[in-house]
Design a protein around this motif. Structure first.
Motif, PDB file in Angstrom:
ATOM      1  N   GLN A 102       0.835  -1.191   0.000  1.00  0.00           N
ATOM      2  CA  GLN A 102       0.000   0.000   0.000  1.00  0.00           C
ATOM      3  C   GLN A 102       0.873   1.245   0.000  1.00  0.00           C
ATOM      4  OE1 GLN A 102      -3.557   0.321   2.414  1.00  0.00           O
ATOM      5  NE2 GLN A 102      -3.218  -1.737   3.221  1.00  0.00           N
ATOM      6  N   VAL A 103       0.385   2.282  -0.671  1.00  0.00           N
ATOM      7  CA  VAL A 103       1.015   3.590  -0.595  1.00  0.00           C
ATOM      8  C   VAL A 103       0.323   4.355   0.525  1.00  0.00           C
ATOM      9  CG1 VAL A 103       1.563   5.735  -1.803  1.00  0.00           C
ATOM     10  CG2 VAL A 103       1.502   3.570  -3.067  1.00  0.00           C
ATOM     11  N   LEU A 104       1.073   4.667   1.586  1.00  0.00           N
ATOM     12  CA  LEU A 104       0.517   5.351   2.741  1.00  0.00           C
ATOM     13  C   LEU A 104       1.005   6.795   2.776  1.00  0.00           C
ATOM     14  CD1 LEU A 104       0.936   2.597   5.478  1.00  0.00           C
ATOM     15  CD2 LEU A 104      -1.048   3.061   4.052  1.00  0.00           C
ATOM     16  N   VAL A 105       0.169   7.679   3.263  1.00  0.00           N
ATOM     17  CA  VAL A 105       0.506   9.097   3.316  1.00  0.00           C
ATOM     18  C   VAL A 105       0.297   9.616   4.732  1.00  0.00           C
ATOM     19  CG1 VAL A 105      -1.823   9.780   2.596  1.00  0.00           C
ATOM     20  CG2 VAL A 105       0.071  11.379   2.307  1.00  0.00           C
ATOM     21  N   PHE A 106       1.212  10.478   5.148  1.00  0.00           N
ATOM     22  CA  PHE A 106       1.131  11.132   6.456  1.00  0.00           C
ATOM     23  C   PHE A 106       1.109  12.644   6.222  1.00  0.00           C
ATOM     24  CE2 PHE A 106       2.690  13.177  10.222  1.00  0.00           C
ATOM     25  CZ  PHE A 106       2.242  12.416  11.277  1.00  0.00           C
TER      26      PHE A 106
END
Length: 563
Positions: free
Chosen positions: A555-559
């Protein structure tokens, strides 16, 4: 199971009328859980296609109830239709968001789900709220009012049933779980997978000791340590990330690049390279197999000029290096050179945001990372290698490395991760060495130390994810963001990832000292790519049973970095 459905607009109207009640965390929560309706288009292998995509606000992990419309509820006096009594046929969870449609897997039995069935996002789900602050009952009342389409467990009953520490075993029978503690509000599905994470509501945030800036998206400890020292510890703080989409395979390495305002991602599972554009979701661009079927170890975007973008691919085949260089244009990769006996690494040495420098490094069967390092050149479509024009540390690796001015002296420091340690060098002088918690990669390869010997020792080497440098808190000075992990040093290719926990470590140079910290929460999977783009930190998280094996996904996760 029958439900009473009053209206899909209730939660949306609450956003317009509640005013200050929904400020901050609750506002973001309601935004992510807005009701959306659609239809099942058709079954697809073990999943289903639905007629909703990112333009409808759909994201990976979203839960959709599959419903069969039931009897209308009619007011006995006015004759107005108040709603319907609907039957829940099943539950779907989005696994991939495409252009024009999404893919979803059935949670539980899929036997009754059919083409044309209506679906409704986050409706008629069995939801519970676990409060570990002891102060969240009023907030839960706001959540329950803001999300009336969920079937909420009573607050007191939920607190009596919750375990001493959050655990998947206690979530049996639930579709959705909100967990509030002093650090964050986490939303998990029935399998205990994280869907969203938010800062705690106002009034429930813990005190932060010695923050660098009031708006910093991370926390640094009060006691800094000398640049030449070691023994940095990491403390998980300020979680809050979400998924932008899945890659469709377990990525063993990934690399981001900003190309003319577009954020591009290259990822590989060891055989295939996938290219995607990353915005509010991920959009596939191209896919290519390695021409010589090498085991792909690493990908490095390279920008040799303002109008050129290349992808340098480090590969391994037949117990030797076999790397390739591609030119990226018009959404596709074109081969420039292949069968190159070197590792690749690209760098932004002058701090202009463009990775103009490509370094090549020969393989050494005793040291792995050889001492022969050269600069790559691209003239037209011809690739060449030249002598190095500056000095590098003796233990330098082109993998897991970067260059940036961390001390503010106008000169770039060299940073690299090797053998679980992170090093910072000024020229050939070591400024800092971390404890052995850095890195934690899936990109590993086996090699024979002496292929010509009758009996030879077999060893393995790792290609780590490069750290990144960015001004995370807006004070004009770069912080260093790197992958860290609690992992087994005895793991090898084919045996599993060896990573127990992973997180994003923050290092900052302040007054000649190193200050430590973290960004976001710990994960149970390895992190295989990392970047900071604008006000977001993005990374690739991979779950796989064995390295270069079947199954698993990323998964591509963003913060979000903005306060």
């Amino acid at each position: 199971m029958f439900i009473k459905r009053l209206t899909l607009l209730a939660a949306g109207m609450l956003l317009l009328t509640a005013g200050p009640l929904l400020a901050g965390t609750l506002e973001n929560l309601v935004k992510d859980f807005q009701p959306v309706s659609g239809y099942v288009v058709l079954p697809s292998q073990n999943e289903f296609l639905i007629d909703l995509d990112a333009s409808h606000g759909v994201a990976v992990g979203d839960l959709f109830t599959v419903v069969q419309p039931g009897e209308k509820i009619v007011h006995p006096v006015t004759g107005a239709v108040l709603g319907t009594l609907d039957v829940r046929k099943g539950l779907l969870q989005v696994t991939q968001v495409k252009a024009g449609y999404s893919q979803a897997r059935a949670i539980g039995s899929a036997g009754k789900i059919a083409r044309g069935d209506q679906i409704r996002r986050f409706e008629n789900l069995r939801a519970s709220f676990w409060d570990y602050t002891g102060k969240g009952e009023a907030f839960f009342a706001q959540v329950k009012e803001a999300l009336p389409a969920l079937s909420w467990q009573d607050y007191a009953a939920a607190q009596a049933a919750k375990p001493a520490t959050p655990a998947a075993s206690a979530a049996a029978g639930l579709d959705l779980l909100l967990i509030l503690d002093g650090n964050n509000l986490t939303v998990r599905d029935g399998s205990f997978g994280i869907l969203h994470a938010y800062p705690p509501p106002a009034g429930l945030k813990p005190a932060v000791s010695a923050p660098l800036q009031p708006t910093a998206p991370y926390r640094l400890e009060a006691a800094p340590q000398a640049l030449s020292g070691s023994g940095v510890l990491y403390d998980v703080t300020f979680p809050g990330f979400k998924s932008l989409g899945t890659l469709g395979f377990p990525a063993v390495m990934a690399d981001f690049v900003d190309a003319d305002g577009r954020l591009l991602l290259a990822a590989t599972d060891g055989k295939t390279i996938k290219l995607l554009e990353v915005g509010e979701a991920t959009t596939p661009l191209a896919e290519v197999m390695s021409s010589d079927l090498a085991q792909i170890l690493a990908l490095s975007w390279w920008q040799p000029s303002a109008d050129q973008l290349c992808l340098a691919v480090s590969g391994w085949k037949d117990n030797k290096l076999s790397s390739s260089l591609y030119l990226f244009a018009d959404g596709r990769l074109t081969l420039v050179d292949e069968f190159l006996p070197c590792f690749f690494g690209s760098f932004d040495r002058n701090g202009d945001g463009q990775r103009e420098l490509l370094l090549t490094q020969r393989f050494d069967r005793d040291m792995v990372w050889g001492t022969l390092i050269r600069e790559g050149r691209l003239t037209g479509r011809k690739f060449s290698q030249e002598e190095l024009s500056f000095k590098l540390p003796r233990r330098f690796t082109v993998g897991g490395s970067m260059m940036a001015d961390l001390t503010g002296d106008g000169k770039p420091e060299t940073v690299f991760v090797r053998g679980g340690l992170l090093y910072i060098f000024a020229g050939t002088k070591q400024l800092y060495k971390s404890p052995k918690v850095m890195g934690g990669t899936l990109s590993r390869f086996l090699f024979e130390k002496d292929p010509n010997a009758r009996e030879t020792e077999t060893n393995y080497a790792a290609f780590e994810v490069p750290p990144v440098a960015a001004d995370l808190d807006g004070d004009g000075q770069l912080e260093l963001l790197a992958v860290a992990s609690d992992s087994s040093l005895l793991s090898a290719p084919g045996i599993g990832s060896g990573v127990k926990k992973s997180w994003l470590a923050v290092l900052k140079v302040r007054d000649g000292m190193i200050v430590k910290g973290t960004l976001g929460e710990q994960l149970d999977v390895p992190l295989q790519g990392l970047t900071v783009a604008g006000d977001r930190a993005l990374f690739v998280a991979t779950e796989t049973g064995s390295v270069f094996g079947g199954g698993g996904d990323s998964q591509v996760l963003v913060f979000p970095l903005a306060p």
